[in-house]
Design an enzyme around this catalytic site. Structure first.
Site: not given
Length: 246
Positions: A125, A209, A206, A234
């Site tokens: 991240c 994730c 993302c 994150c």
């Protein structure tokens, strides 16, 4: 049945919350002329904020992070935004991670490192989100988010206007909005949104994730689902003191 059918409801106090959001954005533009940006994740809340900025002709830049690991649907939304707001001349600022940093990280840890440990996930991240965000905010004195208190326990104490770790003003115009408010606004104004929201993904990050959630699961249950609940940030919206505690 899509997200609008599932969630769009006008709740008591909606008009007041809408008016407060517009007022917050006007305050941001006035207090930081030419130096404020909306940092959009392209999620449903951020689409509302972008629409409010464009609809009211506010001089606020729009920036996003193209992490290199987003869903194709999310990336496509950048172009859809610019097309939708072409009459206003919208051009989204896109910030990408440094290619050499991504290559080195994947070489050393693999492309599934985020599943191996919280430390590696946060390092990923850091490369894909935090460093590009630092460039987005480098010459800005204020920024705008789509955060809502309802999203998670860790966001329950956030304020409408607060300061980030660098002392910049951080504006959260939707802080008191409900999920129903967000979708009522989207439905009322016909604004574009990520089609993944129609696949039970209320919170989209993302691709590796993010997963869909089941009925009854928490709003952010589909983000970093393999981690402890307290670790699920994150770093974009966590103060350093809080990050150290995690």
């Amino acid at each position: 049945m899509g997200a609008i059918d599932l969630y769009a409801r006008e709740k008591p106090g909606y008009d007041d919350r809408l008016a407060q959001a517009v007022q917050t954005l006007r305050e941001a533009a006035a207090a930081h002329p030419g130096r404020v940006v909306q940092a959009t994740s392209l999620g449903a809340e951020d689409m509302v904020v972008t629409d409010l900025i464009q609809r009211h002709g506010l001089p606020i830049a729009i920036g996003t992070l193209q992490t290199g690991a987003l869903h194709a649907e999310t990336v496509a939304l950048i172009g859809r935004l610019e097309t939708h707001y072409a009459p206003q001349g919208l051009k989204v600022e896109v910030y990408e991670p440094k290619n050499e940093s991504v290559i080195t990280f994947v070489r050393d840890h693999g492309d599934k490192a985020m599943y191996d440990s919280i430390a590696l996930r946060k390092a990923c991240c850091g490369i894909r989100k935090l460093e590009p965000l630092s460039r987005m905010l480098a010459d800005r004195s204020g920024w705008i988010t789509g955060l809502r208190r309802e999203q998670s326990n860790s966001r329950g104490g956030m304020q409408r206007v607060e300061a980030d770790d660098a002392g910049r003003a951080k504006f959260n115009p939707l802080i008191e909005w409900t999920w129903n408010d967000v979708w009522h606004y989207i439905a009322s104004h016909g604004i574009p949104y990520n089609p993944l929201h129609d696949q039970f993904m209320p919170s989209i990050g993302c691709a590796p994730c993010t997963r869909e959630i089941a009925v009854g699961e928490d709003f952010r249950a589909g983000r970093w689902w393999w981690e402890d609940e307290n670790a699920k940030e994150c770093g974009l919206h966590v103060h350093q003191a809080e990050a150290g505690q995690g």
